[in-house]
Design an enzyme around this catalytic site. Structure first.
Site, PDB file in Angstrom:
ATOM      1  N   THR A  91      24.520  -0.480  40.050  1.00  0.00           N
ATOM      2  CA  THR A  91      23.912   0.970  40.721  1.00  0.00           C
ATOM      3  C   THR A  91      25.422   2.065  40.838  1.00  0.00           C
ATOM      4  OG1 THR A  91      22.248   1.043  42.084  1.00  0.00           O
ATOM      5  CG2 THR A  91      22.196   3.107  41.870  1.00  0.00           C
ATOM      6  N   THR A 167      25.727  -2.986  46.244  1.00  0.00           N
ATOM      7  CA  THR A 167      26.376  -2.503  47.781  1.00  0.00           C
ATOM      8  C   THR A 167      25.590  -3.837  48.268  1.00  0.00           C
ATOM      9  OG1 THR A 167      24.276  -1.508  47.970  1.00  0.00           O
ATOM     10  CG2 THR A 167      25.910  -0.314  47.844  1.00  0.00           C
ATOM     11  N   ASP A 168      24.983  -3.928  47.799  1.00  0.00           N
ATOM     12  CA  ASP A 168      24.354  -5.459  48.340  1.00  0.00           C
ATOM     13  C   ASP A 168      25.112  -6.430  49.178  1.00  0.00           C
ATOM     14  OD1 ASP A 168      21.676  -4.287  47.779  1.00  0.00           O
ATOM     15  OD2 ASP A 168      21.443  -5.884  46.252  1.00  0.00           O
ATOM     16  N   LYS A 246      26.243  -4.217  55.102  1.00  0.00           N
ATOM     17  CA  LYS A 246      25.087  -3.051  55.069  1.00  0.00           C
ATOM     18  C   LYS A 246      24.357  -3.554  55.554  1.00  0.00           C
ATOM     19  CE  LYS A 246      21.966  -2.454  50.809  1.00  0.00           C
ATOM     20  NZ  LYS A 246      21.566  -2.241  49.631  1.00  0.00           N
TER      21      LYS A 246
HETATM   22  N1  ASP Z   1      21.289  -4.205  43.672  1.00  0.00           N
HETATM   23  C1  ASP Z   1      22.422  -3.168  43.676  1.00  0.00           C
HETATM   24  C2  ASP Z   1      23.179  -4.097  43.636  1.00  0.00           C
HETATM   25  O1  ASP Z   1      24.398  -4.817  45.355  1.00  0.00           O
HETATM   26  C3  ASP Z   1      22.195  -2.374  44.441  1.00  0.00           C
HETATM   27  C4  ASP Z   1      23.337  -1.445  44.742  1.00  0.00           C
HETATM   28  O2  ASP Z   1      23.957  -0.893  44.163  1.00  0.00           O
HETATM   29  O3  ASP Z   1      23.399  -0.803  45.628  1.00  0.00           O
HETATM   30  O4  ASP Z   1      24.357  -4.218  43.499  1.00  0.00           O
END
Ligand code: ASP
Length: 445
Positions: A91, A167-168, A246
């Site tokens: 993101t 983040t995932d 996370k």
């Molecule tokens: N689904 C995204 C990822 O982990 C979520 C994010 O970027 O926070 O790439």
């Protein structure tokens, strides 16, 4: 839509049998059907409406998003540190402009400066897009690529590195980089954003500013994650790469240090270390990169009534290592025992971690724990399951020797195993609860 003279980017008020909605009509994604209209509501959430349910559309205006941030030349200042930002996707890379909501497919320094001008006050920033994937698509190819890139940048004399990441799976990447990049002389800071920057509550800019400050000016020469601290945007927390996880699917304060306390608080104008046992910044350009990974390793998350065929299929498919996330202190049911014994006898390396995440595997407490150890399963202390998984794959990329593997697995390299959990580790820093605020206000005095 045509019937009501509405188009993409129209700001509309829609009446439908499902209720009334006000928002902006978004472009349809490639894979979406043509029976739904997607609105970005004014609170930032998207809603999809079946066209058959719509009874009227009133046009309020037009609010087109700009796909391109104006490029501005990133200023350089010889008095400031040189930081490299490596982009991998997520993101934070796809929607960085927190004010206009513009979508940026990649980030050049000029685009970044255009959207987060504060970065220029912190350092001289160079950017490079290594990958452009959502983080579930990260794997050994990307991990080894990032590790080698970090090595090159350090050898060239960079003062700090920021890695933009989804983040995932950021905690998987921070863990594997903690093993692949040993004794870096400068901070290596992973950062992402939990809310896309077209939402008023986006954490993209503040996380990026905090991470860049850490890379440019802090004394912490480790692989770390820098993300939102409490539920407000008061401060960021700096977590050690092997102890972070996370923990919430949507909160901005989703990253927590598990079984330990974070390294530091990152505030607007200062870093507040929460512990003193971190590796300090050095002036040399030395770093050891060990980019090994054997991908025949799996995590098995135990559940009651698990059948031995799960283990048998890993054996049949040539897996060389298994990390079990067991119940309580590290248990699985009896029907698995013969398959686990068979796997261990065949030379498959099996380590036990706990699905409670907090606490240590303790297999001497119950007879069943001892029985499982007698099969050849090795307790992995308080390594988090994902950390044990990447460490085992990294280790098996270097040696298959049982004793050597065990020695590497059980010797802490980057804080992945700790001697004890601090008394305040469990309650504190769980994210914005009153006890946390109280603790922090006392700590700061
Ligand atoms: N689904 C995204 C990822 O982990 C979520 C994010 O970027 O926070 O790439």
């Amino acid at each position: 839509m045509k019937d009501y003279s509405a188009a993409v980017w129209s700001d509309v008020e829609v009446e439908s049998s499902k209720g009334n909605f006000k928002g902006i009509v978004l472009p349809r994604s490639e894979t979406a059907d043509n029976k739904h209209v997607v609105l970005k509501l004014h609170n930032g959430y998207n809603v999809g409406l079946n066209v058959n349910t719509i009874t009227s559309i009133k046009i309020l205006g037009k609010k087109e998003a700009h796909y391109k941030i104006p490029e501005k030349k990133f200023p350089t200042d010889p008095g400031k540190s040189n930081v490299k930002l490596l982009g991998t996707g997520g993101t934070i890379a796809s929607r960085l402009d927190y004010r206009t909501g513009a979508v940026i497919p990649a980030f050049s320094p000029g685009e970044l400066y255009g959207s987060v001008p504060e970065l220029a006050d912190i350092c001289n920033l160079e950017t490079e897009k290594l990958y452009g994937v959502f983080s579930e698509n990260m794997g050994p190819e990307q991990w080894t690529g990032i590790a080698k890139k970090i090595g090159e940048e350090i050898e060239k004399g960079i003062d700090g590195i920021v890695i933009g990441h989804g983040t995932d799976t950021m905690h998987h990447t921070s863990a594997i980089l903690s093993f692949m990049v040993q004794d870096p002389p400068v901070p290596i800071v992973m950062v992402g954003s939990q809310r896309s920057s077209d939402r008023p509550s986006s954490d993209a800019a503040i996380n990026l500013i905090n991470a860049t400050k850490t890379a440019a000016n802090s004394d912490f020469a480790e692989v770390m994650v820098c993300m939102f601290g409490p539920t407000s945007d008061q401060y960021g927390l700096l977590h050690r790469g092997t102890r972070v996880r996370k923990m919430h699917s949507s909160y901005r304060s989703t990253f927590r240090t598990i079984g330990d306390i974070p390294l530091a608080i990152v505030e607007k104008d200062r870093f507040i270390p929460l512990r003193s046992d971190y590796k300090k910044r050095r002036k040399d350009n030395n770093v050891k990169i060990i980019p090994s990974f054997d991908d025949r390793v799996s995590i098995v998350y135990y559940y009651p009534n698990m059948k031995p065929d799960i283990i048998e299929s890993l054996i049949d498919n040539g897996y060389k290592g298994i990390v079990i996330a067991g119940t309580g202190l590290g248990h699985v049911n009896k029907p698995l025992y013969p398959s686990l014994k068979k796997a261990c006898d065949m030379g498959i390396h099996i380590y036990m971690s706990v699905q409670t995440l907090w606490g240590y595997v303790q297999m001497y407490v119950y007879d069943t724990g001892r029985d499982i150890m007698n099969l050849g399963v090795i307790p992995a202390a308080n390594m988090l399951p994902e950390v044990a998984y990447v460490k085992l794959a990294w280790t098996l990329g270097q040696t298959q020797d049982r004793e050597e593997v065990k020695k590497i697995m059980l010797t802490p390299i980057a804080g992945e195993i700790t001697e004890r959990e601090p008394h305040n580790g469990y309650l504190i820093y769980q994210g914005g609860i009153p006890e946390v605020e109280e603790f922090i206000s006392k700590y700061k005095k």
